[in-house]
Design a protein around this motif. Sequence first.
Motif, PDB file in Angstrom:
ATOM      1  N   LEU A  66       0.817  -1.212   0.000  1.00 23.03           N
ATOM      2  CA  LEU A  66       0.000   0.000   0.000  1.00 23.03           C
ATOM      3  C   LEU A  66       0.853   1.264   0.000  1.00 23.03           C
ATOM      4  N   VAL A  67       1.947   1.252   0.772  1.00 27.16           N
ATOM      5  CA  VAL A  67       2.849   2.405   0.782  1.00 27.16           C
ATOM      6  C   VAL A  67       3.415   2.632  -0.610  1.00 27.16           C
ATOM      7  N   GLY A  68       3.813   1.534  -1.279  1.00 25.89           N
ATOM      8  CA  GLY A  68       4.334   1.657  -2.636  1.00 25.89           C
ATOM      9  C   GLY A  68       3.325   2.287  -3.587  1.00 25.89           C
ATOM     10  N   ARG A  69       2.067   1.898  -3.447  1.00 25.56           N
ATOM     11  CA  ARG A  69       1.033   2.478  -4.303  1.00 25.56           C
ATOM     12  C   ARG A  69       0.826   3.964  -4.004  1.00 25.56           C
ATOM     13  N   LYS A  70       0.883   4.312  -2.705  1.00 25.78           N
ATOM     14  CA  LYS A  70       0.724   5.711  -2.325  1.00 25.78           C
ATOM     15  C   LYS A  70       1.890   6.572  -2.822  1.00 25.78           C
ATOM     16  N   MET A  71       3.060   5.979  -2.917  1.00 27.10           N
ATOM     17  CA  MET A  71       4.212   6.716  -3.445  1.00 27.10           C
ATOM     18  C   MET A  71       4.011   7.058  -4.915  1.00 27.10           C
ATOM     19  N   GLU A  72       3.275   6.217  -5.612  1.00 25.04           N
ATOM     20  CA  GLU A  72       3.016   6.460  -7.037  1.00 25.04           C
ATOM     21  C   GLU A  72       1.796   7.341  -7.251  1.00 25.04           C
ATOM     22  N   SER A  73       0.790   7.194  -6.384  1.00 26.54           N
ATOM     23  CA  SER A  73      -0.451   7.956  -6.539  1.00 26.54           C
ATOM     24  C   SER A  73      -0.996   8.310  -5.157  1.00 26.54           C
ATOM     25  N   ALA A  74      -0.633   9.478  -4.668  1.00 20.42           N
ATOM     26  CA  ALA A  74      -0.993   9.888  -3.310  1.00 20.42           C
ATOM     27  C   ALA A  74      -2.413  10.422  -3.259  1.00 20.42           C
ATOM     28  N   GLY A  75      -3.019  10.279  -2.086  1.00 20.91           N
ATOM     29  CA  GLY A  75      -4.337  10.837  -1.840  1.00 20.91           C
ATOM     30  C   GLY A  75      -4.302  11.730  -0.618  1.00 20.91           C
ATOM     31  N   ASP A  76      -5.463  12.126  -0.153  1.00 19.99           N
ATOM     32  CA  ASP A  76      -5.566  12.970   1.032  1.00 19.99           C
ATOM     33  C   ASP A  76      -5.861  12.084   2.239  1.00 19.99           C
TER      34      ASP A  76
END
Length: 407
Positions: A203-213
């Motif tokens: 999940l962290v890896g995905r957030k690094m590519e596409s961050a949200g609020d």
Amino acid sequence: MSTPVNTAQDASADLPEFPMARPPRCPLDPPEGLRALQDDGPLTRVRLWNGSTPWLVTRHAEQKALSTDPRLSADPSSPGFPHATESKGGKLSFVTMDDPEHARLRRMVSGAFTVKRIEAMRPLVQDMVDGFIDDLLAGPNPVDLVEAFALPVPSLVICKLLDVPYEDHAFFQSNSKTLISRAATPDERLEAHQRLFRYLDDLVGRKMESAGDDLLSAVAARVKAGELSREDAALMGVLLLLGGHETTANMIALGTFTLLQHPEQLARLRETDDPKLIASSVEELLRYLTIAHNGRRRVALADIEIGGQVIRAGEGVIIASDLGNRDATVFPDPDQLDIARDARRHVAFGTGVHHCLGQPLARLELQVVYGTLYRRIPTLRLATDVDRIPFKHDGFIYGVHELPVTW
């Protein structure tokens, strides 16, 4: 030839074991043996599963003093640390660290848990709670309140805060349950931790590519900025996900059981619309139940003189919060549940630099639940005999495995 005598081992064998079993007739009270130790004095030696003999701190004043003493370490890798079970190295982020690293990592997420920010979530949490109660009323009757309500509410809340897919809740609930079970083997706990770690790392890896609020995106941004390793980010995610649902779920279910056993207190809570009484009910139930019932564990880095004893450097310390919250010098008639009591001095969340980061969120969720559930389902009652309720004597967090209810 005479047989040599191991006096240290003999002395250890005479010490009381910790943890102790609760008497079946009093499942909501600390074990009688621990209360006897509290009567004897604020500090005493106990014997753990591995034969080690840490100090048990039984009284409120000494617990508060030691919880703020920098000479105690929370690092389980330190020699003399009083481990609760055999460990295979699963880390839990900054809660098992000392300052300054503890403070550095904690500051990265503490802003999300300020009282002001959490209070802004109240309408959202209220909607969630009402939605689950709607489902309860429309679903089967009787029902297990743990599975149908107590677990889903905080799981959905922490999923929203972290932006973790709620459809994965069965996965992280199952692994969390193994991780905090004393009955699980070291290998089982390690494997559960690794599964959660891999899940959060992805999940962290995905957030690094596409961050949200969301909070996990904020953590991932720290990784991209070089302020945090990806491993530490994933471990932080495990801690937040685990802490964000397990403790609150157990408080919802065990608190409900407790109120059902105290009908006069339940009636006062059910019939009030006073937010102050609802808030004081939460604090009193936190004090009375103290679900973190295996003690907060530390090891001394230097000699500490306290309570008429000297804790030597390298000796383990266990702060028994459940006993501190039943200290009659602080809470008159401590074994009585009184939702109007001013219980704010309780130590259910710990004190000092390691006090529970998520306590504003836990308080908010419990206020909404306790202020809504019994009002909307006023005839809520147990659907089985009290002596058939399965309590979590085998867990690091106390509660009930199931709570069959009807209305």
